[in-house]
Design a protein around this motif. Structure first.
Motif, short mmCIF file in Angstrom:
data_model
loop_
_atom_site.label_atom_id
_atom_site.label_comp_id
_atom_site.label_asym_id
_atom_site.label_seq_id
_atom_site.Cartn_x
_atom_site.Cartn_y
_atom_site.Cartn_z
N LEU A 27 47.46 57.75 30.14
CA LEU A 27 47.68 56.85 29.01
C LEU A 27 46.36 56.35 28.41
CD1 LEU A 27 50.63 54.78 30.51
CD2 LEU A 27 50.76 56.51 28.70
N ASP A 28 45.25 56.79 29.00
CA ASP A 28 43.92 56.41 28.55
C ASP A 28 43.72 54.89 28.55
OD1 ASP A 28 41.32 57.06 27.78
OD2 ASP A 28 41.81 56.87 25.64
N ILE A 29 44.15 54.27 29.66
CA ILE A 29 43.94 52.83 29.82
C ILE A 29 43.08 52.58 31.05
CG2 ILE A 29 46.07 52.15 28.64
CD1 ILE A 29 47.35 51.68 31.35
N THR A 30 42.39 51.46 31.07
CA THR A 30 41.54 51.08 32.19
C THR A 30 42.40 50.65 33.36
OG1 THR A 30 39.80 50.36 30.69
CG2 THR A 30 39.70 49.52 32.93
N ILE A 31 42.11 51.20 34.52
CA ILE A 31 42.85 50.86 35.74
C ILE A 31 41.96 50.00 36.62
CG2 ILE A 31 43.98 51.77 37.81
CD1 ILE A 31 45.39 52.46 35.18
N THR A 32 42.48 48.82 37.00
CA THR A 32 41.77 47.91 37.88
C THR A 32 42.57 47.72 39.15
OG1 THR A 32 40.84 46.74 35.98
CG2 THR A 32 40.77 45.59 38.10
N ALA A 33 41.96 48.00 40.29
CA ALA A 33 42.61 47.78 41.58
C ALA A 33 42.15 46.44 42.14
CB ALA A 33 42.24 48.90 42.54
N GLY A 40 36.35 52.21 52.74
CA GLY A 40 37.23 53.37 52.64
C GLY A 40 38.22 53.26 51.49
N GLN A 41 38.79 52.07 51.31
CA GLN A 41 39.71 51.86 50.19
C GLN A 41 38.99 52.03 48.86
OE1 GLN A 41 41.01 47.90 51.11
NE2 GLN A 41 42.71 48.60 52.39
N ALA A 42 37.80 51.45 48.75
CA ALA A 42 37.03 51.55 47.51
C ALA A 42 36.68 53.01 47.21
CB ALA A 42 35.76 50.70 47.61
N ALA A 43 36.27 53.75 48.24
CA ALA A 43 35.89 55.15 48.05
C ALA A 43 37.10 55.99 47.61
CB ALA A 43 35.30 55.71 49.34
N MET A 44 38.24 55.75 48.22
CA MET A 44 39.45 56.49 47.88
C MET A 44 39.85 56.23 46.42
SD MET A 44 43.01 56.54 50.00
CE MET A 44 42.08 57.03 51.45
N LEU A 45 39.80 54.97 46.02
CA LEU A 45 40.17 54.60 44.64
C LEU A 45 39.21 55.22 43.64
CD1 LEU A 45 41.16 50.96 45.46
CD2 LEU A 45 42.70 52.68 44.46
N ARG A 46 37.92 55.22 43.96
CA ARG A 46 36.94 55.87 43.07
C ARG A 46 37.19 57.37 42.97
NH1 ARG A 46 33.25 52.21 45.45
NH2 ARG A 46 32.67 53.79 46.96
N ARG A 47 37.50 57.98 44.09
CA ARG A 47 37.77 59.42 44.11
C ARG A 47 38.99 59.77 43.25
NH1 ARG A 47 37.37 59.87 49.24
NH2 ARG A 47 39.57 59.69 49.78
N TRP A 48 39.97 58.90 43.24
CA TRP A 48 41.16 59.13 42.43
C TRP A 48 40.92 58.82 40.95
CZ3 TRP A 48 44.71 56.19 46.30
CH2 TRP A 48 45.04 57.04 47.35
N GLY A 49 39.80 58.16 40.63
CA GLY A 49 39.48 57.89 39.23
C GLY A 49 39.76 56.47 38.78
N CYS A 50 39.94 55.55 39.73
CA CYS A 50 40.17 54.15 39.37
C CYS A 50 38.91 53.61 38.68
CB CYS A 50 40.49 53.35 40.62
SG CYS A 50 41.10 51.70 40.28
N ASP A 51 39.09 52.95 37.54
CA ASP A 51 37.95 52.50 36.74
C ASP A 51 37.23 51.28 37.33
OD1 ASP A 51 38.38 54.34 34.47
OD2 ASP A 51 40.24 53.20 34.24
N GLN A 52 38.00 50.34 37.84
CA GLN A 52 37.42 49.09 38.34
C GLN A 52 38.13 48.70 39.63
OE1 GLN A 52 38.11 46.28 35.20
NE2 GLN A 52 36.72 47.29 33.78
N VAL A 53 37.38 48.16 40.56
CA VAL A 53 37.97 47.65 41.79
C VAL A 53 37.34 46.31 42.12
CG1 VAL A 53 38.57 49.90 42.77
CG2 VAL A 53 36.35 48.96 43.23
N HIS A 54 38.14 45.43 42.68
CA HIS A 54 37.56 44.19 43.19
C HIS A 54 38.41 43.67 44.33
CE1 HIS A 54 40.32 41.34 41.12
NE2 HIS A 54 40.27 42.18 40.12
N GLY A 55 37.82 42.82 45.12
CA GLY A 55 38.48 42.27 46.29
C GLY A 55 37.44 41.76 47.27
N TYR A 56 37.89 41.39 48.45
CA TYR A 56 37.01 40.81 49.46
C TYR A 56 35.88 41.75 49.88
CZ TYR A 56 40.09 36.79 50.22
OH TYR A 56 40.82 35.65 50.09
N TYR A 57 36.07 43.04 49.74
CA TYR A 57 34.99 43.97 50.09
C TYR A 57 33.75 43.69 49.25
CZ TYR A 57 32.30 48.28 50.49
OH TYR A 57 31.30 49.18 50.67
#
Length: 81
Positions: A27-33, A40-57
């Motif tokens: 859908l060409d929208i920004t995905i934020t996790a 490991g979670q951050a790496a997996m999300l980046r590998r899948w193409g997640c645009d932005q991640v945030h959390g306690y890490y």
């Protein structure tokens, strides 16, 4: 419990999250996790193409910033002469 608690260890969770990321990409929208707690979670999300991640890490929430003292004063006292 976060959806990410079992990310990488539960195939169903990984399938759901990777599908959501894929749908966002199509859908060409920004995905934020939100709620990422491990490298490991951050790496997996980046590998899948997640645009932005945030959390306690990446960092814990900071203490609440105090309000501007002038905002708490009655309006007639907050005026500057």
């Amino acid at each position: 419990m976060s959806q990410f608690d079992t990310l990488g260890t539960n195939p169903q969770t990984s399938a759901i999250v990777s599908s959501i990321v894929g749908m966002g990409q199509s859908l060409d929208i920004t995905i934020t996790a939100e709620g990422v707690e491990t490298e490991g979670q951050a790496a997996m999300l980046r590998r899948w193409g997640c645009d932005q991640v945030h959390g306690y890490y990446y960092g814990r929430p900071e203490a609440e910033v105090p309000n501007d003292p002038l905002e708490d004063m009655p309006h007639d006292r907050a005026k500057v002469a």
